[in-house]
Design an enzyme around this catalytic site. Structure first.
Site, PDB file in Angstrom:
ATOM      1  N   THR A   1       0.885  -1.154   0.000  1.00 39.13           N
ATOM      2  CA  THR A   1       0.000   0.000   0.000  1.00 39.13           C
ATOM      3  C   THR A   1       0.921   1.201   0.000  1.00 39.13           C
ATOM      4  O   THR A   1       2.083   1.057   0.369  1.00 39.13           O
ATOM      5  CB  THR A   1      -0.779   0.009   1.349  1.00 39.13           C
ATOM      6  OG1 THR A   1      -1.407  -1.231   1.516  1.00 39.13           O
ATOM      7  CG2 THR A   1      -1.766   1.137   1.457  1.00 39.13           C
TER       8      THR A   1
ATOM      9  N   THR B   1      -0.843  -6.947   5.357  1.00 34.11           N
ATOM     10  CA  THR B   1      -2.020  -7.819   5.330  1.00 34.11           C
ATOM     11  C   THR B   1      -3.252  -7.167   5.969  1.00 34.11           C
ATOM     12  O   THR B   1      -3.446  -7.237   7.190  1.00 34.11           O
ATOM     13  CB  THR B   1      -1.691  -9.146   6.054  1.00 34.11           C
ATOM     14  OG1 THR B   1      -0.418  -9.596   5.593  1.00 34.11           O
ATOM     15  CG2 THR B   1      -2.741 -10.195   5.740  1.00 34.11           C
TER      16      THR B   1
HETATM   17  N1  GLY Z   1      -2.829  -3.393   3.230  1.00 39.16           N
HETATM   18  C1  GLY Z   1      -3.223  -3.527   1.874  1.00 39.16           C
HETATM   19  C2  GLY Z   1      -4.231  -4.552   1.633  1.00 39.16           C
HETATM   20  O1  GLY Z   1      -4.478  -5.411   2.456  1.00 39.16           O
HETATM   21  O2  GLY Z   1      -4.804  -4.516   0.555  1.00 39.16           O
END
Ligand code: GLY
Length: 305
Positions: free
Chosen positions: A165, A218
């Site tokens: 991200t 995640t």
């Molecule tokens: N942290 C980015 C996603 O889980 O898409």
């Protein structure tokens, strides 16, 4: 003033610094910087350089939070649009809603003057198709896309493709603490999947009185623990920044079931402190940092716990 962002932020970090120095609202400064990240194909987890979903379509997520008003704008699974952090900001400024998804988000983008963008990078399309051919085999690929996608979701959770991200957090010249996020989400995600980047409290949270936090990797973990909100609430309760992050990490560590591939927490507090902590993500994690005492931004190493 300070600006903190994850390692993917490099195409736009200096743009945000320049705007912060000019006294712009921190969200405007960060959204302008993120727009460069979203258009840069070298960044393989955000915008044009990201990876498509199982159907070979790009779907983007983004969120912004104004820590002074606690207003939030977010968009999820948006097609055909690259500057999605700007679109999230537009949701916050224009609608009584906090979050739009999918076709509704795209409709709103058109109504508010966003172009329809080409979003699938040729190299991402090639890699996606080669992987799909391998997973489905010669007979299965002939049926695509009329195949069940759910059985693919375990096998194509590809550890070599990022779940990253871009996250930006700032303290601006107006005593505001804000945060903004943008991502193309997991490579090969199930269509319609939202990560944590558009989910306030999970992927991002800001409160100018206490601080801000934003997460990468995640989303399926931070959404279960409200990680960003946990950090900021702990600051409100009087925890130091280090202890606030420790509390959020302890909650993540209590998860034993589900997909658990690690989280990086980025956080700042209202006293000017910052920390970036890697909880069980593979590899060395870096971040970008600048504050008004520095002549240039620095790339630094995250703490690993
Ligand atoms: N942290 C980015 C996603 O889980 O898409």
């Amino acid at each position: 003033m300070l600006l903190l962002a994850n390692s993917e932020a490099y195409p736009g970090f200096e743009t945000s610094i320049d705007l912060l120095k000019k006294g712009e609202h921190g969200l405007d400064a960060m959204v302008a910087g993120i727009a460069h990240v979203e258009r840069d194909v070298r960044v393989r987890s955000v915008g044009f350089g990201g990876w498509p979903n199982m159907l070979g379509r790009m779907e983007f997520d983004a969120g912004v939070m104004d820590g002074s008003t606690r207003e939030v704008g977010s968009v999820g699974a948006v097609p055909d649009t690259l500057p999605v952090a700007a679109l999230a900001r537009k949701v916050m400024q224009t609608l009584p809603h906090v979050m739009l998804t999918g076709d509704g988000a795209r409709r709103f983008a058109t109504e508010t003057g966003f172009s329809i963008d080409e979003t699938l990078y040729e190299d991402s399309k090639r890699v996606w198709w080669e992987r799909l051919e391998k997973e489905l085999g010669p007979e299965g690929i002939k049926q695509f896309p009329d195949v069940p996608l759910a059985p693919l979701s375990k096998t194509i959770t590809d550890p070599e493709r990022v779940r990253d991200t871009t996250v930006f957090l700032c303290s601006d010249a107006r005593q505001g603490i804000h945060t903004a996020t943008s991502t193309s989400g997991w490579a090969w995600k199930y269509p319609g999947r939202l990560g944590d980047s558009p989910i306030p409290g999970a992927g991002f949270y800001a409160d100018s009185r206490y601080g801000a936090a934003a997460c990468t990797h995640t989303g399926e973990m931070t959404m279960r623990c409200s990680t960003a909100r946990t950090v900021v609430l702990a600051l409100k309760l009087g925890y130091s920044l280090g202890d606030a992050i420790k509390l959020a990490v302890e909650e993540l560590a209590e998860l034993t079931e589900g997909f658990l591939a690690g989280v990086v927490i980025h956080a700042i507090d209202a006293k000017g402190n910052h920390e970036v902590v890697n909880f069980r993500c593979p590899g060395d994690i870096a971040y970008w940092y600048w504050d008004e005492t520095m002549s240039a931004p620095e790339k630094r190493a995250a703490k690993t716990v």
